[in-house]
Design a protein around this motif. Structure first.
Motif, PDB file in Angstrom:
ATOM      1  N   CYS A 105      68.614  37.902  58.854  1.00 17.51           N
ATOM      2  CA  CYS A 105      69.662  37.741  59.878  1.00 17.51           C
ATOM      3  C   CYS A 105      70.899  38.590  59.614  1.00 17.51           C
ATOM      4  O   CYS A 105      71.904  38.446  60.325  1.00 17.51           O
ATOM      5  CB  CYS A 105      70.052  36.276  59.998  1.00 17.51           C
ATOM      6  N   CYS A 137      70.161  31.751  52.298  1.00 21.52           N
ATOM      7  CA  CYS A 137      71.122  32.262  53.280  1.00 21.52           C
ATOM      8  C   CYS A 137      71.720  31.059  54.000  1.00 21.52           C
ATOM      9  O   CYS A 137      70.995  30.200  54.493  1.00 21.52           O
ATOM     10  CB  CYS A 137      70.407  33.175  54.271  1.00 21.52           C
ATOM     11  N   CYS A 191      70.650  31.388  58.045  1.00 16.31           N
ATOM     12  CA  CYS A 191      69.297  31.126  58.558  1.00 16.31           C
ATOM     13  C   CYS A 191      68.432  30.357  57.557  1.00 16.31           C
ATOM     14  O   CYS A 191      67.276  30.058  57.833  1.00 16.31           O
ATOM     15  CB  CYS A 191      68.613  32.433  58.938  1.00 16.31           C
TER      16      CYS A 191
HETATM   17 ZN   LIG Z   1      69.855  34.780  56.869  1.00 16.15          ZN
END
Ligand SMILES: [Zn+2]
Length: 196
Positions: free
Chosen positions: A26, A6, A9
């Motif tokens: 997230c 990701c 995050c």
């Molecule tokens: Zn994330």
């Protein structure tokens, strides 16, 4: 089996393919590459470069000498401070409002153009330039702070005034567009090999 992280995050997922999905930690949309990242960042950078011109050419400050108002651009203001022998203020204004924005814009443009045409610049150099821009990006608002603080300090002397206008608006937009261009750019594109 592929690994994909990701971008928000940095959680790493093990997936079957590169299909987009929502990060469970997230809620960020995770994709192999951000769509049109280069095009959007390049467009923002070019807009910022265009706005840099009115920011420099239109009057930004109003200098009052013996009650006489005189409008001046950033550069004329710097020259004015040099004439008053305020070398430190002249240096700070010149660096924060002329040099730093310019370095950031040229750096970004250099990276983006190098991804479009074949250059001998290595990927590590591109990443290094980008990291440098991100690092000074943290200080990018210093330009505005410096101008604001100077304005409040020097206004007491009634020799120097900051004027809101085309130059101030353009300058603020230059700073903001540059931040968005750098922030939105997907650096993973630099490592893609199938690009021509
Ligand atoms: Zn994330």
């Amino acid at each position: 089996m592929v690994l994909i992280s990701c971008k928000n995050c940095h959680k790493v997922y093990k997936k079957e393919n590169y299909d987009e999905f929502i990060c469970t930690r997230c809620n960020h949309l995770v994709s192999k590459r951000i769509k049109n990242s280069l095009q959007v960042s390049l467009a923002l950078t070019l807009s910022a470069i265009l706005l840099y011109i009115p920011a420099m050419l239109y009057p930004m400050m109003e200098i009052t000498t013996f009650g006489v108002n005189q409008e001046s651009t950033i550069i004329e203001g710097v020259i004015g401070f040099l004439e008053y022998e305020s070398y430190f203020i002249a240096f700070v204004i010149f660096t924060a409002s002329v040099i730093i924005p310019l370095i950031k814009l040229i750096g970004l443009l250099l990276i983006f153009v190098s991804l479009r045409i074949n250059t001998k610049m290595s990927n590590k150099t591109k990443i290094a330039i980008f990291k440098f821009i991100e690092a000074i990006g943290k200080w990018s608002m210093i330009d505005i702070y410096v101008v604001a603080i100077l304005a409040s300090v020097i206004q007491m002397d009634e020799i120097f005034n900051i004027k809101g206008g085309i130059a101030a608006t353009s300058f603020a937009l230059v700073v903001i567009l540059t931040i968005i261009a750098a922030h939105r750019f997907d650096t993973r594109i630099i490592w893609d090999e199938s690009r021509e």
